[in-house]
Design a protein around this motif. Structure first.
Motif, mmCIF file in Angstrom:
data_model
loop_
_atom_site.group_PDB
_atom_site.id
_atom_site.type_symbol
_atom_site.label_atom_id
_atom_site.label_comp_id
_atom_site.label_asym_id
_atom_site.label_seq_id
_atom_site.Cartn_x
_atom_site.Cartn_y
_atom_site.Cartn_z
ATOM 1 N N LEU A 1 1.082 -1.260 -0.022
ATOM 2 C CA LEU A 1 0.296 -0.070 -0.095
ATOM 3 C C LEU A 1 0.426 1.209 0.539
ATOM 4 O O LEU A 1 2.613 1.242 0.645
ATOM 5 N N TRP A 2 0.327 2.094 -0.382
ATOM 6 C CA TRP A 2 1.021 3.609 -0.732
ATOM 7 C C TRP A 2 0.845 4.157 0.658
ATOM 8 O O TRP A 2 1.196 4.982 1.092
ATOM 9 N N GLY A 3 0.008 4.082 1.492
ATOM 10 C CA GLY A 3 -0.780 4.942 2.501
ATOM 11 C C GLY A 3 -0.676 6.308 2.466
ATOM 12 O O GLY A 3 -1.281 6.955 1.426
ATOM 13 N N ASP B 1 0.958 6.906 9.867
ATOM 14 C CA ASP B 1 0.914 5.609 10.488
ATOM 15 C C ASP B 1 2.055 5.965 11.500
ATOM 16 O O ASP B 1 1.801 5.412 13.017
ATOM 17 N N ARG B 2 3.103 7.109 11.203
ATOM 18 C CA ARG B 2 3.555 7.845 13.322
ATOM 19 C C ARG B 2 2.825 8.528 13.655
ATOM 20 O O ARG B 2 3.131 8.796 14.957
ATOM 21 N N LEU C 1 0.580 6.309 15.717
ATOM 22 C CA LEU C 1 1.495 5.869 16.531
ATOM 23 C C LEU C 1 1.234 6.587 17.780
ATOM 24 O O LEU C 1 1.382 6.132 18.967
ATOM 25 N N LEU D 1 -1.960 -1.290 27.452
ATOM 26 C CA LEU D 1 -0.932 -1.001 26.034
ATOM 27 C C LEU D 1 -1.720 -1.545 24.589
ATOM 28 O O LEU D 1 -1.981 -0.564 23.192
ATOM 29 N N PHE E 1 -3.860 0.408 21.568
ATOM 30 C CA PHE E 1 -3.037 -0.175 20.737
ATOM 31 C C PHE E 1 -5.048 0.109 19.759
ATOM 32 O O PHE E 1 -5.253 0.770 18.424
ATOM 33 N N VAL E 2 -6.124 -0.560 20.517
ATOM 34 C CA VAL E 2 -7.258 -0.307 20.019
ATOM 35 C C VAL E 2 -7.476 1.134 20.043
ATOM 36 O O VAL E 2 -8.697 1.701 17.957
ATOM 37 N N LEU F 1 -5.850 3.393 18.291
ATOM 38 C CA LEU F 1 -5.127 3.980 16.994
ATOM 39 C C LEU F 1 -5.565 3.414 15.975
ATOM 40 O O LEU F 1 -6.140 3.944 15.118
ATOM 41 N N MET F 2 -5.874 2.042 16.084
ATOM 42 C CA MET F 2 -6.737 1.456 15.265
ATOM 43 C C MET F 2 -7.742 1.755 15.039
ATOM 44 O O MET F 2 -8.391 1.733 13.761
ATOM 45 N N ILE F 3 -8.540 2.437 16.012
ATOM 46 C CA ILE F 3 -10.023 2.541 15.219
ATOM 47 C C ILE F 3 -10.076 3.704 14.262
ATOM 48 O O ILE F 3 -10.823 4.600 13.381
ATOM 49 N N VAL G 1 -7.327 4.152 12.245
ATOM 50 C CA VAL G 1 -6.486 3.747 11.121
ATOM 51 C C VAL G 1 -8.104 3.105 10.523
ATOM 52 O O VAL G 1 -8.711 3.219 9.248
ATOM 53 N N GLU G 2 -9.402 2.352 11.421
ATOM 54 C CA GLU G 2 -9.710 1.999 10.213
ATOM 55 C C GLU G 2 -11.859 2.834 10.004
ATOM 56 O O GLU G 2 -11.911 3.145 8.525
ATOM 57 N N THR H 1 -9.402 4.378 6.604
ATOM 58 C CA THR H 1 -9.671 3.478 5.409
ATOM 59 C C THR H 1 -10.978 3.348 4.968
ATOM 60 O O THR H 1 -11.378 3.447 3.876
#
Lengths: 264, 443
Positions: A122-124, A133-134, A137, A161, A165-166, A168-170, A172-173, A176
């Protein structure tokens, strides 16, 4: 009768679009590249000569229309550049400039492009010049620390932790999912999908014409070759050992695909 | 499109019945979700092996639906004949399932991803290179019957396109689905990716719920897998990598349930889906099977059961041994690339494809190493992680595959194969940590 299909340009850099200078003697710090193009989801290259006289390059994927393209995440994009050029795509209204807030958001909200390489990598995305992503993070790390400091007596560092992580993935989701909605809107305009669809339709016509006879192919561009091979996988292929067998030959001539009937 | 979907659903249903009839003899007590997932995967695995044997013996493709229905009927009849009183219909627990708010959200996200993937199947033709060549073209060639041969002297040996070394589970399953309707369709060429995507999520959810008894942790595991941006691309790509992932995660889940034989043939399923499984998954899963045991005799006994499961793939291994030497396409030579670790950090960990997932995993494992090491299952998972890491380093650092790391053509798909197992391992580590914390407070 010979069938002919004119191939559309694909997502590969357009070799006929030579590098076009878009800026000269320009300061690069904190600026991005803007231009307008009629072609979406084409890979192109930005090249520039930096202050030390070194050639620097960055690859990008285009978006149809007038958009900004992130350059600040490239470590060579700084100082003064002799020239900045764009190769592999036809552009106009180009400039190197500071993005305002809505232009920053336009860069951030660019959807993940649909390319043949998307299944490999993926290009990101970037946000204000930083890798998305940083950014997440950092957010995840701060959330983890905050949760752990506040709830230290009742939860372990590991749980904190995981919670960070959850969270930050929210983020990301959400990003996306927005990208997928935009991709879905643009998918039908995608040139390489239109080409693939055209090849698929053409291949069905080839299959109807070939019938029970043998077929082979020569000199086809790789995308056309594999698409046609897939479409004709149920039709009798003539390997080189059967070169004397009467067969249809699918060939690439004069910028298009032709179906040459068997020699009687 | 609708006919194609109905045919696919019918095929999946047939697989689940076949798979249930086989795997029920080796089940432990597990919930309905895990049982359904294992049944479908077992059915796909054994059905495609059977098709491989039948086609090798010369049976025409269009007779496959009848052959499969007959074999399923035989299996189910055998199961009925072998039933023990009151145990055949050992009904799973159908007590009302009242979803929590977070399960509703995760379920909605899963549904959204599935709808999006189905829409992509409808909106685009078969598009990506490997799907067009290795997986779908070969499936279509098998279905068509005229461009396929099992005779090594034939110019059409193992098809006229794609890598001949690649195993046949995916092409055979697609060909069998097409055989149900009598015609090929672009849906058959890719829809198994969506099935595998859903099965990965459900398998991990069920496994985490089973070992942690926490629906919250299970929901977290499902959400993490759903939200990895690269994952959804392989639900509609038509590639086999997600097939490897689902069999790997199902094998690990079976190990946790002490279903050694099932774990073995599911591990073999990784190699039947794609060659990668032979090196990347069978050895680490076997090692986990040994280390999870509490005594040496148990390790020997259950290790043999695991290997017996792996040996169900012997027909394919024997075929390859005698007719197609070699494991993988490409040049076979070894040379060490000293920058492998930097490349892995730059491309895998720091790159955008996996977001920050491959930072999270090692950090969790480091934080919980002590707890994991003291626990039998934890040790098995650490062994899996350790061996897998070094296998990836050696494959990409010492072989021709190095160029597929540098040009990013293969490395990310290989790392995707580890998504499901990695989430399961991380959530087990968190569960163990929480358990220790509770014991500390109680103490």
């Amino acid at each position: 009768m010979v069938f002919f299909l004119c191939l559309l340009p694909g997502e590969q850099p357009d070799a006929s679009s030579g590098a076009r200078n878009v800026a000269r003697k320009v300061s690069l710090d904190k600026k991005v590249l803007f231009f307008n193009t009629a072609h979406g989801e084409r890979i192109f290259t930005v090249g520039w000569i930096d202050g030390a006289g070194q050639l620097q390059e960055k690859r990008h994927v285009s978006r149809k229309g007038f958009h900004g393209y992130e350059m600040r995440d490239h470590k060579g994009w700084s100082g003064e550049a002799e020239t900045v050029s764009v190769g592999g795509i036809k552009v106009d209204s180009e400039r190197v400039d500071f993005p305002n807030l809505s232009e920053e958001m336009d860069i951030f909200l660019a959807y993940e492009p649909w390319l043949r390489s998307s299944v490999n990598a993926l290009w990101g995305h970037t946000l204000f010049g930083f890798s998305w992503d940083r950014v997440v993070l950092l957010v995840g790390f701060l959330i983890t620390v905050a949760i752990y400091v506040v709830k230290k007596s009742s939860i372990s560092l590991t749980t904190a932790l995981l919670s960070g992580f959850v969270f930050l993935m929210i983020l990301v989701e959400i990003r996306t999912t927005y990208g997928h909605i935009r991709m879905a809107e643009k998918l039908k305009e995608n040139e390489s999908i239109a080409q693939a669809r055209g090849l698929a339709v053409f291949s069905r016509q080839l299959a109807g014409r070939i019938g029970e006879k043998h077929w082979s192919s020569e000199k086809l561009p790789s995308i056309a070759s594999i698409t046609i091979a897939y479409a004709l996988a149920g039709k009798r292929f003539a390997p080189p050992s059967l070169k004397d067998t009467p067969q249809y030959v699918i060939s690439y001539q004069n910028g298009g695909i032709v179906l040459i009937p068997p020699v009687r | 499109m609708m006919t194609a979907f109905l045919a696919t659903l019918a095929h999946i249903l047939l697989n689940s019945v076949e798979g249930w009839a086989i795997s029920r003899h080796f089940y432990s007590d597990c919930g309905i979700v895990a049982r359904v997932c294992v049944s479908i995967l077992t059915g796909i695995y054994f059905e495609t092996l059977l098709i491989f044997l039948l086609l090798f013996l010369g049976l025409p493709v269009l007779s496959l639906p009848l052959a499969l229905l007959v074999s399923t009927a035989i299996l189910v009849s055998f199961s009925l004949w072998k039933k023990k009183r009151g145990q055949f219909f050992s009904r799973p627990d159908f007590s009302p399932f009242k979803p929590h708010w977070y399960e509703i959200i995760v379920g909605a996200v899963l549904l959204g991803k599935v709808i999006f993937s189905l829409w992509v199947l409808d909106a685009s033709p078969v598009y990506f290179d490997d799907a067009l060549t290795h997986w779908s073209a070969r499936g279509r060639a098998i279905f068509g019957g005229v461009n396929w041969s099992f005779d090594p002297n034939s110019p059409l040996f193992m098809g006229f396109t794609g890598h001949k070394h690649y195993p046949l589970m995916i092409p055979l399953w697609r060909a069998a689905t097409a055989a149900f309707t009598g015609e090929w369709n672009g849906v058959f060429a890719r829809v198994d990716g969506i099935l595998f995507f859903v099965l990965v999520i459900l398998t991990v959810w069920a496994a985490v719920k089973h070992f942690s008894q926490s629906r919250a942790l299970a929901a977290v595991s499902a959400f993490l897998l759903l939200s990895l941006p690269f994952h959804i691309w392989h639900s509609f790509s038509g590639f086999a990598d997600i097939g490897v992932e689902v069999f790997a995660v199902a094998s690990m889940a079976a190990l946790l349930r002490k279903e050694w034989f099932i774990a073995g043939f599911l591990a073999a399923g990784t190699a039947w889906a794609k060659n990668d499984g032979i090196v990347l998954f069978i050895p680490p899963l076997f090692l986990s099977c040994l280390i999870i045991q509490r005594t040496l005799p148990a390790a020997m006994k259950n290790g043999i059961r695991f290997l017996a499961g792996v040996c169900t793939l012997l027909p394919w291994f024997i075929f390859k041994l005698f007719l197609m030497p070699g494991i993988a396409p490409g040049e076979e030579g070894f040379s060490w690339h000293g920058d492998i670790f930097f490349k892995l950090i730059e491309i895998v960990i720091d790159g955008p494809t996996h977001t920050v997932f491959w930072i999270f995993v090692p950090v969790i494992l480091c934080l919980t190493f002590k707890n994991m090491f003291k626990d039998a299952i934890g040790r098995a998972m650490l062994a899996f992680s350790f061996l897998s890491f070094w296998v990836v380093v050696l494959v990409f650092g010492m072989t021709d595959a190095y160029r597929f790391l540098v040009n990013e053509m293969t490395i990310h798909r290989t790392m995707l194969q580890y998504y499901g197992v990695s989430v399961m391992i991380c959530l087990y580590a968190v569960f163990l940590s929480q358990k220790k914390e509770k014991e500390r407070h109680v103490g």
